[in-house]
Design an enzyme around this catalytic site. Sequence first.
Site, PDB file in Angstrom:
ATOM      1  N   CYS A  80      -2.113   2.444   7.967  1.00 23.18           N
ATOM      2  CA  CYS A  80      -1.237   1.513   7.272  1.00 23.18           C
ATOM      3  C   CYS A  80      -1.710   0.066   7.421  1.00 23.18           C
ATOM      4  CB  CYS A  80       0.204   1.683   7.738  1.00 23.18           C
ATOM      5  SG  CYS A  80       0.571   0.999   9.334  1.00 23.18           S
ATOM      6  N   CYS A 131       2.952   8.596   1.447  1.00 23.28           N
ATOM      7  CA  CYS A 131       3.280   7.718   2.567  1.00 23.28           C
ATOM      8  C   CYS A 131       3.685   6.366   1.985  1.00 23.28           C
ATOM      9  CB  CYS A 131       2.033   7.602   3.441  1.00 23.28           C
ATOM     10  SG  CYS A 131       2.208   6.476   4.797  1.00 23.28           S
ATOM     11  N   HIS A 139       3.238   6.189  22.004  1.00 14.64           N
ATOM     12  CA  HIS A 139       1.926   5.602  22.339  1.00 14.64           C
ATOM     13  C   HIS A 139       1.620   5.422  23.818  1.00 14.64           C
ATOM     14  CE1 HIS A 139       1.825   4.958  18.119  1.00 14.64           C
ATOM     15  NE2 HIS A 139       2.541   3.864  18.104  1.00 14.64           N
ATOM     16  N   GLU A 155       0.810  -1.219   0.000  1.00 16.09           N
ATOM     17  CA  GLU A 155       0.000   0.000   0.000  1.00 16.09           C
ATOM     18  C   GLU A 155       0.843   1.268   0.000  1.00 16.09           C
ATOM     19  OE1 GLU A 155      -3.084  -1.838   3.237  1.00 16.09           O
ATOM     20  OE2 GLU A 155      -2.357   0.186   3.455  1.00 16.09           O
ATOM     21  N   CYS A 206      -2.526  -2.085  15.069  1.00 13.78           N
ATOM     22  CA  CYS A 206      -2.091  -1.769  13.701  1.00 13.78           C
ATOM     23  C   CYS A 206      -2.402  -2.944  12.765  1.00 13.78           C
ATOM     24  CB  CYS A 206      -0.585  -1.480  13.715  1.00 13.78           C
ATOM     25  SG  CYS A 206       0.130  -1.393  12.058  1.00 13.78           S
ATOM     26  N   CYS A 254       2.309  -4.528  16.706  1.00 16.07           N
ATOM     27  CA  CYS A 254       1.534  -3.560  17.498  1.00 16.07           C
ATOM     28  C   CYS A 254       0.048  -3.948  17.431  1.00 16.07           C
ATOM     29  CB  CYS A 254       1.741  -2.139  16.977  1.00 16.07           C
ATOM     30  SG  CYS A 254       3.481  -1.679  17.020  1.00 16.07           S
ATOM     31  N   GLY A 274       5.130  -1.528   7.604  1.00  9.86           N
ATOM     32  CA  GLY A 274       6.469  -1.973   7.983  1.00  9.86           C
ATOM     33  C   GLY A 274       7.259  -1.007   8.838  1.00  9.86           C
ATOM     34  N   GLU A 275       8.369  -1.514   9.367  1.00 12.63           N
ATOM     35  CA  GLU A 275       9.234  -0.732  10.249  1.00 12.63           C
ATOM     36  C   GLU A 275      10.514  -0.382   9.480  1.00 12.63           C
ATOM     37  OE1 GLU A 275       9.387   0.924  13.052  1.00 12.63           O
ATOM     38  OE2 GLU A 275      11.523   1.152  12.673  1.00 12.63           O
ATOM     39  N   CYS A 332       4.752  -6.628   8.936  1.00 15.11           N
ATOM     40  CA  CYS A 332       5.666  -6.072   9.949  1.00 15.11           C
ATOM     41  C   CYS A 332       5.777  -7.061  11.101  1.00 15.11           C
ATOM     42  CB  CYS A 332       5.124  -4.740  10.473  1.00 15.11           C
ATOM     43  SG  CYS A 332       6.234  -3.942  11.649  1.00 15.11           S
ATOM     44  N   SER A 388       7.337   6.496  17.421  1.00 12.10           N
ATOM     45  CA  SER A 388       5.973   6.139  17.836  1.00 12.10           C
ATOM     46  C   SER A 388       5.998   5.707  19.297  1.00 12.10           C
ATOM     47  CB  SER A 388       5.456   5.008  16.946  1.00 12.10           C
ATOM     48  OG  SER A 388       5.367   5.472  15.619  1.00 12.10           O
TER      49      SER A 388
HETATM   50  N1  SAH Z   1       6.550   1.169  11.801  1.00 15.33           N
HETATM   51  C1  SAH Z   1       6.652   2.562  11.887  1.00 15.33           C
HETATM   52  C2  SAH Z   1       6.117   3.285  10.680  1.00 15.33           C
HETATM   53  C3  SAH Z   1       4.816   2.780  10.131  1.00 15.33           C
HETATM   54  S1  SAH Z   1       3.400   3.036  11.144  1.00 15.33           S
HETATM   55  C4  SAH Z   1       6.030   3.071  13.181  1.00 15.33           C
HETATM   56  O1  SAH Z   1       5.338   2.315  13.837  1.00 15.33           O
HETATM   57  O2  SAH Z   1       6.279   4.227  13.511  1.00 15.33           O
HETATM   58  C5  SAH Z   1       3.202   4.801  11.041  1.00 15.33           C
HETATM   59  C6  SAH Z   1       2.342   5.384  12.132  1.00 15.33           C
HETATM   60  O3  SAH Z   1       0.979   4.950  12.015  1.00 15.33           O
HETATM   61  C7  SAH Z   1       2.800   4.974  13.530  1.00 15.33           C
HETATM   62  O4  SAH Z   1       2.889   6.083  14.383  1.00 15.33           O
HETATM   63  C8  SAH Z   1       1.700   4.039  13.973  1.00 15.33           C
HETATM   64  O5  SAH Z   1       1.567   4.014  15.344  1.00 15.33           O
HETATM   65  C9  SAH Z   1       0.494   4.638  13.289  1.00 15.33           C
HETATM   66  N2  SAH Z   1      -0.622   3.697  13.208  1.00 15.33           N
HETATM   67  C10 SAH Z   1      -0.594   2.377  12.959  1.00 15.33           C
HETATM   68  N3  SAH Z   1      -1.847   1.864  12.987  1.00 15.33           N
HETATM   69  C11 SAH Z   1      -2.675   2.892  13.247  1.00 15.33           C
HETATM   70  C12 SAH Z   1      -4.086   3.017  13.397  1.00 15.33           C
HETATM   71  N4  SAH Z   1      -4.878   1.971  13.280  1.00 15.33           N
HETATM   72  N5  SAH Z   1      -4.591   4.240  13.657  1.00 15.33           N
HETATM   73  C13 SAH Z   1      -3.786   5.322  13.783  1.00 15.33           C
HETATM   74  N6  SAH Z   1      -2.453   5.266  13.648  1.00 15.33           N
HETATM   75  C14 SAH Z   1      -1.903   4.069  13.389  1.00 15.33           C
HETATM   76 FE1  SF4 Z   2       3.877  -1.300  14.792  1.00 18.73          FE
HETATM   77 FE2  SF4 Z   2       4.596   0.408  12.830  1.00 18.73          FE
HETATM   78 FE3  SF4 Z   2       4.856  -2.254  12.499  1.00 18.73          FE
HETATM   79 FE4  SF4 Z   2       2.433  -1.183  12.568  1.00 18.73          FE
HETATM   80  S1  SF4 Z   2       3.971  -0.817  11.042  1.00 18.73           S
HETATM   81  S2  SF4 Z   2       3.135  -3.061  13.640  1.00 18.73           S
HETATM   82  S3  SF4 Z   2       2.711   0.476  14.060  1.00 18.73           S
HETATM   83  S4  SF4 Z   2       5.922  -0.990  13.995  1.00 18.73           S
END
Ligand code: SAH
Ligand code: SF4
Length: 362
Positions: free
Chosen positions: A342, A112, A226, A92, A126, A123, A169-170, A119, A224
Amino acid sequence: MKDLYRLLPEEMESLVIELGQPRYRADQILYSLYYKFPEKISEIKQLPAKFRDALSDEGFTIGSTKEIQRIKSKDGETTKLLLNLRDETPIESVLMQYPSKKLFGHPRSTICVSTQVGCAMGCVFCATGQMGFERNMKAEEIVGQVIHFAKILLEKGQHITNIVFMGMGEPLANYSETIRAVKLLTHPRGFGIGQRNITISTIGIISGIDKLAEENLQIGLAISLHAPNDKLRNWLVPTAGSSSVKDLINAGKRFFLKTGRRVTFEYALIEGINDSPEIATDLASLLKDNGSHVNLIPLNPTTSDFSRPRRRNVLEFERILYNSGVNCTVRVEKGTEISAACGQLRTDVMGKSNNKRKKIKK
Ligand code: SAH
Ligand code: SF4
Protein backbone atom coordinates in the site's frame (compact mmCIF):
# COMPACT_ATOMS: atom_id res chain seq x y z
CA MET A 1 -22.11 17.81 -5.82
CA LYS A 2 -23.91 14.82 -4.35
CA ASP A 3 -22.85 11.38 -5.52
CA LEU A 4 -25.57 8.77 -6.15
CA TYR A 5 -23.11 6.07 -5.03
CA ARG A 6 -23.27 7.56 -1.52
CA LEU A 7 -26.91 6.70 -0.97
CA LEU A 8 -28.06 3.54 0.78
CA PRO A 9 -31.15 1.93 -0.79
CA GLU A 10 -33.49 3.44 1.84
CA GLU A 11 -31.99 6.87 1.20
CA MET A 12 -32.39 6.40 -2.56
CA GLU A 13 -36.09 5.63 -2.00
CA SER A 14 -36.56 8.78 0.05
CA LEU A 15 -34.86 10.79 -2.68
CA VAL A 16 -37.03 9.52 -5.54
CA ILE A 17 -40.18 10.01 -3.48
CA GLU A 18 -39.07 13.54 -2.58
CA LEU A 19 -38.68 14.22 -6.28
CA GLY A 20 -42.24 13.02 -6.91
CA GLN A 21 -41.33 9.68 -8.49
CA PRO A 22 -42.67 6.20 -7.72
CA ARG A 23 -40.63 4.09 -5.28
CA TYR A 24 -39.52 1.60 -7.96
CA ARG A 25 -37.37 4.29 -9.56
CA ALA A 26 -34.94 3.73 -6.66
CA ASP A 27 -34.48 0.11 -7.73
CA GLN A 28 -33.96 1.17 -11.32
CA ILE A 29 -31.18 3.51 -10.24
CA LEU A 30 -29.63 0.92 -7.91
CA TYR A 31 -29.74 -1.79 -10.56
CA SER A 32 -27.98 0.49 -13.01
CA LEU A 33 -25.35 1.64 -10.46
CA TYR A 34 -24.43 -1.86 -9.31
CA TYR A 35 -24.86 -3.92 -12.50
CA LYS A 36 -24.20 -1.50 -15.37
CA PHE A 37 -21.68 0.87 -13.77
CA PRO A 38 -22.70 4.12 -15.52
CA GLU A 39 -20.31 7.07 -15.40
CA LYS A 40 -22.96 9.75 -15.88
CA ILE A 41 -26.60 10.09 -14.86
CA SER A 42 -27.46 10.39 -18.57
CA GLU A 43 -26.32 6.75 -18.97
CA ILE A 44 -29.08 5.45 -16.64
CA LYS A 45 -31.31 4.72 -19.59
CA GLN A 46 -34.12 3.07 -17.62
CA LEU A 47 -35.08 6.46 -16.18
CA PRO A 48 -37.26 8.96 -18.04
CA ALA A 49 -35.13 11.80 -19.46
CA LYS A 50 -37.02 14.36 -17.38
CA PHE A 51 -36.20 12.55 -14.14
CA ARG A 52 -32.53 12.25 -15.14
CA ASP A 53 -32.51 16.02 -15.65
CA ALA A 54 -34.23 16.54 -12.30
CA LEU A 55 -31.51 14.53 -10.56
CA SER A 56 -28.79 16.59 -12.22
CA ASP A 57 -30.64 19.83 -11.39
CA GLU A 58 -30.72 18.73 -7.74
CA GLY A 59 -26.89 18.58 -7.88
CA PHE A 60 -26.59 14.79 -8.12
CA THR A 61 -23.81 13.21 -10.08
CA ILE A 62 -21.89 9.96 -10.42
CA GLY A 63 -18.40 10.56 -9.12
CA SER A 64 -16.55 7.96 -11.07
CA THR A 65 -12.82 7.54 -10.61
CA LYS A 66 -10.43 8.26 -13.46
CA GLU A 67 -7.67 5.81 -14.17
CA ILE A 68 -4.27 7.46 -14.52
CA GLN A 69 -2.02 4.44 -14.42
CA ARG A 70 -2.50 0.69 -14.68
CA ILE A 71 0.29 -1.75 -13.93
CA LYS A 72 0.05 -5.53 -14.26
CA SER A 73 2.40 -8.05 -12.71
CA LYS A 74 4.24 -10.38 -15.10
CA ASP A 75 2.01 -13.33 -14.21
CA GLY A 76 -1.02 -11.11 -14.92
CA GLU A 77 -2.57 -11.94 -11.54
CA THR A 78 -2.05 -8.58 -9.83
CA THR A 79 -3.28 -5.29 -11.28
CA LYS A 80 -2.54 -2.05 -9.53
CA LEU A 81 -4.39 1.13 -10.44
CA LEU A 82 -3.57 4.70 -9.68
CA LEU A 83 -6.96 6.42 -9.73
CA ASN A 84 -7.81 10.09 -9.60
CA LEU A 85 -10.70 11.01 -7.33
CA ARG A 86 -13.05 13.79 -8.41
CA ASP A 87 -10.77 16.43 -6.83
CA GLU A 88 -7.80 15.00 -8.80
CA THR A 89 -6.32 13.34 -5.71
CA PRO A 90 -4.48 10.18 -6.77
CA ILE A 91 -5.10 7.01 -4.76
CA GLU A 92 -4.33 3.34 -5.18
CA SER A 93 -6.37 0.17 -5.50
CA VAL A 94 -5.20 -3.33 -6.29
CA LEU A 95 -6.81 -6.43 -7.81
CA MET A 96 -5.31 -9.79 -6.86
CA GLN A 97 -6.49 -12.86 -8.73
CA TYR A 98 -6.02 -16.45 -7.68
CA PRO A 99 -6.77 -18.99 -10.41
CA SER A 100 -9.59 -21.41 -9.68
CA LYS A 101 -8.67 -25.01 -8.94
CA LYS A 102 -11.65 -26.11 -11.03
CA LEU A 103 -11.14 -26.58 -14.78
CA PHE A 104 -13.42 -23.76 -15.96
CA GLY A 105 -13.93 -22.07 -12.59
CA HIS A 106 -13.82 -18.31 -12.03
CA PRO A 107 -10.69 -16.94 -10.36
CA ARG A 108 -10.90 -15.59 -6.84
CA SER A 109 -10.74 -11.84 -7.42
CA THR A 110 -9.87 -9.76 -4.37
CA ILE A 111 -9.93 -5.97 -4.45
CA CYS A 112 -7.79 -4.06 -1.98
CA VAL A 113 -9.28 -0.61 -1.35
CA SER A 114 -7.91 2.57 0.20
CA THR A 115 -9.84 4.44 2.89
CA GLN A 116 -7.68 7.53 3.38
CA VAL A 117 -5.36 9.63 1.27
CA GLY A 118 -2.10 9.00 3.14
CA CYS A 119 -2.17 7.86 6.77
CA ALA A 120 -1.45 9.52 10.10
CA MET A 121 -0.18 6.36 11.81
CA GLY A 122 3.37 6.68 10.47
CA CYS A 123 4.38 3.00 10.48
CA VAL A 124 8.07 3.11 9.63
CA PHE A 125 8.02 0.33 6.99
CA CYS A 126 4.89 1.51 5.16
CA ALA A 127 5.01 3.80 2.11
CA THR A 128 1.60 5.31 2.98
CA GLY A 129 2.69 5.98 6.55
CA GLN A 130 5.71 7.86 5.26
CA MET A 131 3.56 10.16 3.10
CA GLY A 132 1.69 11.58 6.07
CA PHE A 133 -2.06 12.19 6.22
CA GLU A 134 -3.89 14.18 3.56
CA ARG A 135 -7.59 13.50 4.03
CA ASN A 136 -10.27 10.93 4.76
CA MET A 137 -12.04 9.34 1.83
CA LYS A 138 -15.80 9.48 1.44
CA ALA A 139 -17.80 6.23 1.38
CA GLU A 140 -18.62 6.80 -2.29
CA GLU A 141 -14.91 7.15 -3.06
CA ILE A 142 -14.22 3.81 -1.36
CA VAL A 143 -17.12 2.17 -3.23
CA GLY A 144 -15.94 3.87 -6.45
CA GLN A 145 -12.71 1.84 -6.36
CA VAL A 146 -14.69 -1.40 -6.22
CA ILE A 147 -16.97 -0.27 -9.04
CA HIS A 148 -13.98 0.65 -11.20
CA PHE A 149 -12.59 -2.89 -10.93
CA ALA A 150 -16.04 -4.50 -11.20
CA LYS A 151 -16.40 -2.80 -14.57
CA ILE A 152 -12.99 -4.04 -15.75
CA LEU A 153 -13.84 -7.59 -14.63
CA LEU A 154 -17.32 -7.52 -16.16
CA GLU A 155 -15.73 -7.01 -19.58
CA LYS A 156 -13.93 -10.33 -19.05
CA GLY A 157 -17.03 -12.10 -17.75
CA GLN A 158 -15.59 -12.14 -14.21
CA HIS A 159 -16.66 -10.63 -10.91
CA ILE A 160 -15.28 -9.50 -7.57
CA THR A 161 -15.32 -12.24 -4.94
CA ASN A 162 -13.61 -10.51 -1.98
CA ILE A 163 -12.87 -6.99 -0.76
CA VAL A 164 -10.12 -6.17 1.71
CA PHE A 165 -9.70 -2.77 3.36
CA MET A 166 -5.92 -2.97 3.21
CA GLY A 167 -4.95 -0.18 0.82
CA MET A 168 -3.84 3.29 1.79
CA GLY A 169 -4.95 4.53 5.19
CA GLU A 170 -6.38 3.32 8.48
CA PRO A 171 -10.04 2.32 8.03
CA LEU A 172 -10.97 2.68 11.71
CA ALA A 173 -9.58 6.23 11.76
CA ASN A 174 -12.22 7.00 9.12
CA TYR A 175 -14.86 4.97 10.90
CA SER A 176 -18.24 6.24 9.74
CA GLU A 177 -17.32 6.47 6.04
CA THR A 178 -15.77 2.98 6.19
CA ILE A 179 -18.94 1.53 7.74
CA ARG A 180 -21.14 3.32 5.21
CA ALA A 181 -18.98 1.84 2.42
CA VAL A 182 -19.32 -1.65 3.94
CA LYS A 183 -23.11 -1.22 4.07
CA LEU A 184 -23.29 -0.01 0.45
CA LEU A 185 -21.10 -2.90 -0.70
CA THR A 186 -22.95 -5.61 1.21
CA HIS A 187 -26.56 -4.42 0.92
CA PRO A 188 -28.54 -6.91 -1.18
CA ARG A 189 -29.93 -3.96 -3.14
CA GLY A 190 -26.49 -2.35 -3.31
CA PHE A 191 -23.31 -4.07 -4.57
CA GLY A 192 -24.47 -7.19 -2.74
CA ILE A 193 -21.23 -8.92 -1.82
CA GLY A 194 -21.43 -11.22 1.23
CA GLN A 195 -20.34 -9.68 4.53
CA ARG A 196 -18.06 -12.65 5.06
CA ASN A 197 -16.20 -11.73 1.89
CA ILE A 198 -15.07 -8.42 3.36
CA THR A 199 -12.09 -7.95 5.68
CA ILE A 200 -11.11 -4.76 7.47
CA SER A 201 -7.47 -4.46 8.46
CA THR A 202 -6.56 -2.13 11.30
CA ILE A 203 -3.36 -1.03 12.96
CA GLY A 204 -5.30 -1.52 16.19
CA ILE A 205 -7.51 1.39 17.17
CA ILE A 206 -9.10 -0.29 20.14
CA SER A 207 -12.19 1.91 20.49
CA GLY A 208 -12.84 1.30 16.77
CA ILE A 209 -12.51 -2.47 17.12
CA ASP A 210 -15.01 -2.47 20.00
CA LYS A 211 -17.41 -0.28 18.05
CA LEU A 212 -17.09 -2.51 14.98
CA ALA A 213 -17.96 -5.55 17.08
CA GLU A 214 -21.29 -3.89 17.93
CA GLU A 215 -22.26 -3.23 14.29
CA ASN A 216 -23.89 -6.61 13.84
CA LEU A 217 -21.83 -7.30 10.73
CA GLN A 218 -20.26 -10.61 9.79
CA ILE A 219 -17.16 -9.05 8.28
CA GLY A 220 -13.63 -10.28 9.02
CA LEU A 221 -11.14 -8.35 11.11
CA ALA A 222 -7.36 -8.32 10.74
CA ILE A 223 -5.21 -6.63 13.37
CA SER A 224 -1.71 -5.58 12.29
CA LEU A 225 0.46 -6.67 15.20
CA HIS A 226 4.04 -6.81 13.82
CA ALA A 227 5.72 -7.41 17.21
CA PRO A 228 5.19 -9.48 20.37
CA ASN A 229 6.29 -6.72 22.76
CA ASP A 230 5.49 -3.03 23.24
CA LYS A 231 9.03 -1.72 22.84
CA LEU A 232 9.44 -3.12 19.33
CA ARG A 233 5.86 -2.40 18.33
CA ASN A 234 6.02 1.23 19.47
CA TRP A 235 9.09 1.67 17.32
CA LEU A 236 7.51 0.11 14.23
CA VAL A 237 4.15 1.83 14.85
CA PRO A 238 5.16 5.15 16.45
CA THR A 239 1.55 6.21 17.08
CA ALA A 240 0.59 2.98 18.89
CA GLY A 241 0.73 5.10 22.05
CA SER A 242 -1.23 3.74 24.93
CA SER A 243 -2.56 0.61 23.21
CA SER A 244 -0.29 -2.23 24.24
CA VAL A 245 0.15 -5.59 22.52
CA LYS A 246 -1.90 -7.17 25.33
CA ASP A 247 -4.71 -4.64 24.85
CA LEU A 248 -4.81 -5.50 21.14
CA ILE A 249 -5.00 -9.21 21.77
CA ASN A 250 -7.79 -8.64 24.28
CA ALA A 251 -9.65 -6.44 21.80
CA GLY A 252 -9.36 -9.29 19.26
CA LYS A 253 -10.82 -11.71 21.84
CA ARG A 254 -13.74 -9.40 22.56
CA PHE A 255 -14.41 -9.05 18.82
CA PHE A 256 -14.47 -12.83 18.46
CA LEU A 257 -16.76 -13.30 21.45
CA LYS A 258 -19.20 -10.71 20.16
CA THR A 259 -19.24 -11.62 16.44
CA GLY A 260 -18.13 -15.26 16.34
CA ARG A 261 -15.59 -14.28 13.67
CA ARG A 262 -12.01 -15.25 14.33
CA VAL A 263 -9.47 -12.46 14.14
CA THR A 264 -6.35 -12.63 11.98
CA PHE A 265 -3.16 -11.04 13.27
CA GLU A 266 -1.05 -9.63 10.47
CA TYR A 267 2.69 -9.60 10.92
CA ALA A 268 4.96 -7.87 8.39
CA LEU A 269 8.26 -9.76 8.58
CA ILE A 270 11.24 -7.41 8.38
CA GLU A 271 14.77 -8.72 8.17
CA GLY A 272 16.80 -8.29 11.33
CA ILE A 273 14.00 -6.36 13.06
CA ASN A 274 11.15 -8.70 14.01
CA ASP A 275 12.03 -12.01 12.30
CA SER A 276 14.29 -13.83 14.78
CA PRO A 277 13.48 -17.29 16.22
CA GLU A 278 13.37 -15.73 19.73
CA ILE A 279 10.73 -13.25 18.62
CA ALA A 280 8.78 -16.05 16.92
CA THR A 281 8.84 -17.96 20.23
CA ASP A 282 7.57 -14.88 22.14
CA LEU A 283 4.81 -14.37 19.56
CA ALA A 284 3.84 -18.03 19.80
CA SER A 285 3.51 -17.95 23.58
CA LEU A 286 1.41 -14.81 23.32
CA LEU A 287 -1.05 -16.23 20.81
CA LYS A 288 -1.06 -19.97 21.30
CA ASP A 289 -4.14 -20.27 23.45
CA ASN A 290 -6.52 -17.88 21.78
CA GLY A 291 -7.27 -19.70 18.53
CA SER A 292 -6.41 -16.74 16.34
CA HIS A 293 -4.74 -16.92 12.98
CA VAL A 294 -1.42 -15.28 12.07
CA ASN A 295 -0.78 -14.03 8.55
CA LEU A 296 2.93 -13.53 7.95
CA ILE A 297 3.63 -10.90 5.27
CA PRO A 298 7.24 -10.86 4.07
CA LEU A 299 7.99 -7.15 3.71
CA ASN A 300 7.59 -5.41 0.38
CA PRO A 301 10.66 -3.20 0.66
CA THR A 302 9.77 0.50 0.39
CA THR A 303 13.07 2.12 1.30
CA SER A 304 16.62 0.92 1.70
CA ASP A 305 16.21 0.92 5.50
CA PHE A 306 14.25 -2.31 5.59
CA SER A 307 14.48 -5.60 3.71
CA ARG A 308 12.48 -8.74 3.30
CA PRO A 309 13.86 -11.72 5.23
CA ARG A 310 15.32 -14.67 3.36
CA ARG A 311 12.80 -17.35 2.45
CA ARG A 312 14.30 -19.85 4.89
CA ASN A 313 13.96 -17.38 7.80
CA VAL A 314 10.31 -16.82 6.91
CA LEU A 315 9.72 -20.58 6.89
CA GLU A 316 11.57 -21.00 10.20
CA PHE A 317 9.40 -18.27 11.77
CA GLU A 318 6.31 -20.02 10.47
CA ARG A 319 7.55 -23.40 11.74
CA ILE A 320 8.04 -22.07 15.30
CA LEU A 321 4.49 -20.69 15.37
CA TYR A 322 3.07 -23.85 13.84
CA ASN A 323 4.89 -26.15 16.29
CA SER A 324 3.47 -24.15 19.20
CA GLY A 325 -0.03 -24.72 17.87
CA VAL A 326 -0.54 -21.26 16.37
CA ASN A 327 -2.54 -21.28 13.17
CA CYS A 328 -0.38 -19.53 10.62
CA THR A 329 0.00 -18.80 6.91
CA VAL A 330 2.57 -16.94 4.85
CA ARG A 331 0.88 -14.50 2.53
CA VAL A 332 1.43 -15.38 -1.09
CA GLU A 333 3.72 -12.68 -2.36
CA LYS A 334 1.84 -10.91 -5.07
CA GLY A 335 2.83 -7.95 -7.17
CA THR A 336 6.16 -7.24 -5.48
CA GLU A 337 7.70 -6.09 -8.77
CA ILE A 338 4.84 -3.63 -9.36
CA SER A 339 5.12 -1.97 -5.93
CA ALA A 340 1.88 -3.57 -4.77
CA ALA A 341 2.30 -2.78 -1.07
CA CYS A 342 0.00 0.00 0.00
CA GLY A 343 1.16 3.51 -0.88
CA GLN A 344 4.11 2.38 -2.95
CA LEU A 345 2.79 3.22 -6.39
CA ARG A 346 1.63 6.70 -5.42
CA THR A 347 5.04 7.29 -3.86
CA ASP A 348 6.78 6.05 -7.04
CA VAL A 349 4.69 8.43 -9.14
CA MET A 350 4.39 11.48 -6.89
CA GLY A 351 7.35 11.24 -4.53
CA LYS A 352 6.69 11.68 -0.82
CA SER A 353 4.29 14.54 -0.32
CA ASN A 354 5.47 14.98 3.21
CA ASN A 355 9.04 13.93 3.60
CA LYS A 356 9.23 13.76 7.35
CA ARG A 357 11.04 10.46 7.54
CA LYS A 358 13.65 10.24 10.27
CA LYS A 359 16.76 8.15 10.04
CA ILE A 360 16.03 4.92 11.82
CA LYS A 361 18.52 3.15 14.00
CA LYS A 362 18.31 -0.61 14.29
N1 SAH B 1 -3.92 0.67 8.09
C1 SAH B 1 -4.33 -0.67 8.09
C2 SAH B 1 -4.72 -1.18 6.72
C3 SAH B 1 -3.80 -0.80 5.60
S1 SAH B 1 -2.20 -1.53 5.62
C4 SAH B 1 -3.30 -1.56 8.76
O1 SAH B 1 -2.20 -1.11 8.99
O2 SAH B 1 -3.65 -2.70 9.06
C5 SAH B 1 -2.58 -3.23 5.26
C6 SAH B 1 -1.48 -4.19 5.63
O3 SAH B 1 -0.31 -3.99 4.82
C7 SAH B 1 -1.02 -4.04 7.08
O4 SAH B 1 -0.96 -5.28 7.73
C8 SAH B 1 0.36 -3.44 6.93
O5 SAH B 1 1.18 -3.75 7.99
C9 SAH B 1 0.83 -4.07 5.63
N2 SAH B 1 1.95 -3.34 5.04
C10 SAH B 1 2.16 -2.02 4.98
N3 SAH B 1 3.33 -1.76 4.35
C11 SAH B 1 3.86 -2.95 4.01
C12 SAH B 1 5.05 -3.35 3.34
N4 SAH B 1 5.92 -2.46 2.91
N5 SAH B 1 5.26 -4.67 3.16
C13 SAH B 1 4.37 -5.59 3.61
N6 SAH B 1 3.24 -5.27 4.24
C14 SAH B 1 2.98 -3.97 4.44
FE1 SF4 C 1 0.47 1.87 9.32
FE2 SF4 C 1 -1.59 0.81 7.93
FE3 SF4 C 1 -1.24 3.48 8.06
FE4 SF4 C 1 0.47 2.01 6.67
S1 SF4 C 1 -1.66 2.28 6.23
S2 SF4 C 1 0.96 3.69 8.13
S3 SF4 C 1 0.56 0.13 7.90
S4 SF4 C 1 -1.69 2.12 9.77
